[in-house]
Design a protein around this motif. Sequence first.
Motif, PDB file in Angstrom:
ATOM      1  N   VAL A 232      16.981  -4.366   8.140  1.00  0.00           N
ATOM      2  CA  VAL A 232      17.011  -5.152   9.544  1.00  0.00           C
ATOM      3  C   VAL A 232      16.616  -4.247  10.622  1.00  0.00           C
ATOM      4  CG1 VAL A 232      18.049  -6.584  11.097  1.00  0.00           C
ATOM      5  CG2 VAL A 232      18.259  -6.982   8.372  1.00  0.00           C
ATOM      6  N   GLU A 233      17.289  -3.323  10.661  1.00  0.00           N
ATOM      7  CA  GLU A 233      17.039  -2.260  12.013  1.00  0.00           C
ATOM      8  C   GLU A 233      15.484  -1.709  11.842  1.00  0.00           C
ATOM      9  OE1 GLU A 233      19.326  -0.972  14.129  1.00  0.00           O
ATOM     10  OE2 GLU A 233      17.772   0.433  14.827  1.00  0.00           O
ATOM     11  N   MET A 234      15.058  -1.386  10.708  1.00  0.00           N
ATOM     12  CA  MET A 234      13.929  -0.945  10.540  1.00  0.00           C
ATOM     13  C   MET A 234      12.616  -1.651  10.673  1.00  0.00           C
ATOM     14  SD  MET A 234      14.383   1.391   7.048  1.00  0.00           S
ATOM     15  CE  MET A 234      15.596   2.587   6.881  1.00  0.00           C
ATOM     16  N   ILE A 235      13.114  -2.918  10.469  1.00  0.00           N
ATOM     17  CA  ILE A 235      11.690  -3.736  10.571  1.00  0.00           C
ATOM     18  C   ILE A 235      12.122  -4.487  12.030  1.00  0.00           C
ATOM     19  CG2 ILE A 235      10.994  -6.020  10.014  1.00  0.00           C
ATOM     20  CD1 ILE A 235      11.904  -5.492   7.086  1.00  0.00           C
ATOM     21  N   VAL A 236      13.357  -4.854  12.556  1.00  0.00           N
ATOM     22  CA  VAL A 236      13.105  -5.625  13.919  1.00  0.00           C
ATOM     23  C   VAL A 236      12.844  -4.385  14.965  1.00  0.00           C
ATOM     24  CG1 VAL A 236      14.651  -6.720  15.552  1.00  0.00           C
ATOM     25  CG2 VAL A 236      14.779  -7.295  13.020  1.00  0.00           C
ATOM     26  N   ASN A 237      13.643  -3.329  14.923  1.00  0.00           N
ATOM     27  CA  ASN A 237      13.274  -2.204  15.894  1.00  0.00           C
ATOM     28  C   ASN A 237      12.301  -1.167  15.411  1.00  0.00           C
ATOM     29  OD1 ASN A 237      15.153  -3.327  17.586  1.00  0.00           O
ATOM     30  ND2 ASN A 237      16.731  -1.896  17.110  1.00  0.00           N
ATOM     31  N   ALA A 238      11.166  -1.743  14.890  1.00  0.00           N
ATOM     32  CA  ALA A 238      10.234  -0.590  14.344  1.00  0.00           C
ATOM     33  C   ALA A 238       9.395   0.065  15.399  1.00  0.00           C
ATOM     34  CB  ALA A 238       9.423  -1.449  13.441  1.00  0.00           C
ATOM     35  N   PRO A 239       9.187   1.295  15.432  1.00  0.00           N
ATOM     36  CA  PRO A 239       8.552   1.824  16.285  1.00  0.00           C
ATOM     37  C   PRO A 239       6.875   1.779  15.754  1.00  0.00           C
ATOM     38  CG  PRO A 239       9.145   3.488  14.586  1.00  0.00           C
ATOM     39  CD  PRO A 239       9.698   2.175  14.241  1.00  0.00           C
ATOM     40  N   PRO A 240       6.014   2.150  16.914  1.00  0.00           N
ATOM     41  CA  PRO A 240       4.680   1.677  16.316  1.00  0.00           C
ATOM     42  C   PRO A 240       4.163   2.448  15.049  1.00  0.00           C
ATOM     43  CG  PRO A 240       4.708   3.091  18.597  1.00  0.00           C
ATOM     44  CD  PRO A 240       6.064   2.852  18.017  1.00  0.00           C
ATOM     45  N   GLY A 241       3.570   1.785  14.485  1.00  0.00           N
ATOM     46  CA  GLY A 241       3.549   2.190  12.933  1.00  0.00           C
ATOM     47  C   GLY A 241       2.583   3.376  13.015  1.00  0.00           C
ATOM     48  N   SER A 242       2.086   4.117  11.691  1.00  0.00           N
ATOM     49  CA  SER A 242       1.359   5.113  11.465  1.00  0.00           C
ATOM     50  C   SER A 242       0.098   4.791  11.085  1.00  0.00           C
ATOM     51  CB  SER A 242       2.223   6.334  10.634  1.00  0.00           C
ATOM     52  OG  SER A 242       1.307   7.346  10.536  1.00  0.00           O
ATOM     53  N   PRO A 243      -0.836   5.302  11.690  1.00  0.00           N
ATOM     54  CA  PRO A 243      -2.248   5.278  10.834  1.00  0.00           C
ATOM     55  C   PRO A 243      -2.225   6.059   9.570  1.00  0.00           C
ATOM     56  CG  PRO A 243      -2.253   6.684  12.569  1.00  0.00           C
ATOM     57  CD  PRO A 243      -0.953   6.171  12.748  1.00  0.00           C
ATOM     58  N   PRO A 244      -3.214   6.085   8.798  1.00  0.00           N
ATOM     59  CA  PRO A 244      -3.228   6.881   7.497  1.00  0.00           C
ATOM     60  C   PRO A 244      -3.583   8.233   7.767  1.00  0.00           C
ATOM     61  CG  PRO A 244      -5.141   5.195   7.430  1.00  0.00           C
ATOM     62  CD  PRO A 244      -4.056   4.869   8.560  1.00  0.00           C
TER      63      PRO A 244
END
Lengths: 560, 187
Positions: free
Chosen positions: A544-556
């Motif tokens: 839940v923490e990782m999804i709700v408070n997700a940082p901007p994702g990473s490009p490949p």
Amino acid sequence: MESAARNISFKEKANKALGIVPEDAIISKSYLFVSFIALLVGGVLGLLQGLNRAGLLELPLWFNYYQVLTAHGILLILVFTAFFTIGYFYAVLSHTLDGLLPKVRKMAWIGFGLKIFGFVLAVIPIIMNEASVMFTFYPPLAAHPVFYIGLVFIVVGVWMCAFGSFIQVANWRKRNKGEHVPILSYFATGVFVLLFFGSVPVAIEVFMIIPWALGWVETINVMLSRTLFWAFGHTLVNIWYLTAISAWYVVVPKVIGGRRFSDTLTRLVIIMLVVLNIPGGFHHQIVDPGITESVKFLHVFMSLAIGFPSLMTAYAMFSVFEKTAKKKGGKGVFAWFKKLPWGDVRFLAPMIAMIAFIPGGAGGIAQSTNQLNQVAHNTMWVVGHFHLTLGTTAVLTFFGISYWLVPFISKRVLTPAINKLGVIQTIFWTVGMIFMAGAMHWVGLLGSPRRTSYTTYSDHATALGWDPYLFFLAIGGTLLMIGIIIQVYAVIHLMFFAPKGETEFPIAEVEENATKTPYWTERWGVIIVIMLLVIAMGYVIPLVEMIVNAPPGSPPYSPW
Amino acid sequence: MNQFIFGFLLLIFLALPPVAYLLESIMIVHMHMQMPLLVIAGFLMAIFFQNKFPQFFENWNHNGIPGILLFSIIMIYWMIPRAMDDALTFQTVELFKYISLPFLAGVPLRDSWQKISSKMKNAVIMIFTMIFFAMGWLYIKWPEQLCNNYLIIEQVTLGWGFLTMGVCMTIYLVYNGLVDPTAYERE
């Protein structure tokens, strides 16, 4: 009771007279053949890496260290172990549950085809240097999409085999109401339950990665992917372990002429490993950011809980050894060790595997500790650790199994010459691993990183100080390569060229005065619900923490 | 008797200030780990009371219904967000938590569970499943803090904890409904 005894002896006689059903034998033979070919190819790639790390061999640009490393990992960690486990347990299901059902046989073949197809798909981009993402393949490293599509087929193939085994077990139970599933098939059930539920998170991960690798979505949640990977990765570890201890609990006592330890305890160990296992993946992420310290602390309990059934196993094994040796006239506190059949490879290989698990398990516990993990994380120590646990404890047991399983399914016999060869092989493996895993552990403590092609970091003094250890690593790797060649030769010989004859499937009986196993151990539905609750307990907070408070994702990233 | 000692030791362990502090510092661990562990402690200790006061249980809980009702009331009370805040704020409520969950939920659960029919058991699980889904939805969707002591993210986490447990119980109920044990087990 009398009729039960008569039934068993009738079944034993029938099995002895007829051996394995030919259609079932071909399934196991095909799986084992693929498994040991993967071992040979994976072994050669391992040697190339070892020589590279010692600075003895520079790999060409068109076949670089990271490609070799990825292929080595995929071949040995996925293909060798999965094909061995499935081949072995399908032989078990056939032997102990009155032959495979035609439907189950078909599922095993479909599973085989799917896995091979998936594997070919995954290997093509690796060879083309489009997928040097290591066997852990989590983002932000991105491989060619075909690599992940191949993985999907492998996972579906594994599920096919898992469901085949569930159908087989359920059918047997319907025909044998109120009876306990034979112990080896019980192990098979545990392993396939873990294989199915353990591969669900990685399937989710792969379905997250595919659109990202194809460029349909721009970014991906790296932490989430890593977590989902390790939920699978750590489960895979315990699948190998569970496969190995099935032979320790059931086969080894028969080989040494004894009886097996308490049936209840054995089943309890299986249940505990199944229930506690999947959240254990977090100890691979001790230095990951984004998981609060208190959650990491609570997870230490989950990780160490898995150590508990292992300690039970260690006690049970040595108790069986001592009891059997003392029955044969062994004396003293340690002198009875001499009464064990050290010259029999079917005992020697798994025995050394067990002994290797003492330092292997201890190293594992050390790594689960936050501070010690910060020293060892991503160093060669970790590589040493899993070459000791997977590479020795699991693999040497698999080798030990092969010396009776391959002749059993091929209707051939283990000749004294091949037995001797097996003993020599085991010695090569042991010495090789002492050098290689030992050097890896030590050089890891000195700071040498894993997954890094040979470099002296511009002749930095610290890096130069690693060289002597890395040299030992190469020596060990070379000995192991010799071991692999002997092992693959032995398997091919036992499969196709050894003298024809009947080989026994060694299954030890319980003690005569054994207590009755409680029936609740058969209620897998309840066990699985408890397992799911434990998984929820482990994963809800961090996910839940990782999804709700997700940082901007990473490009490949594809840095090759 | 062994079970009583284990239950008692578990209760003492959970009452140790550092343990209580750690478990109560995370909302979901407070509700979904500390509280069930307290119930388990009582469940283990129940055997002592059953042996000591058989007549009491016979008089007041002879068909198991009053016990399961008491268990449900206590459990539902501790699902109210305000109750957790109170426990963290007032020592007396905290004390009540350590008494009510083991002795008013754990003990009657054990005494009743043996007495009620399997249909009743499934009904209890079904009711709790529905409550769990409803609580999950509440804790995930509510836009404000329901507990003064915990942040929104912890609330959402607890909601997902409810939902996943609800899913697990649903799986159990489906398994129970679909699989006929008489096909596998001897009577």
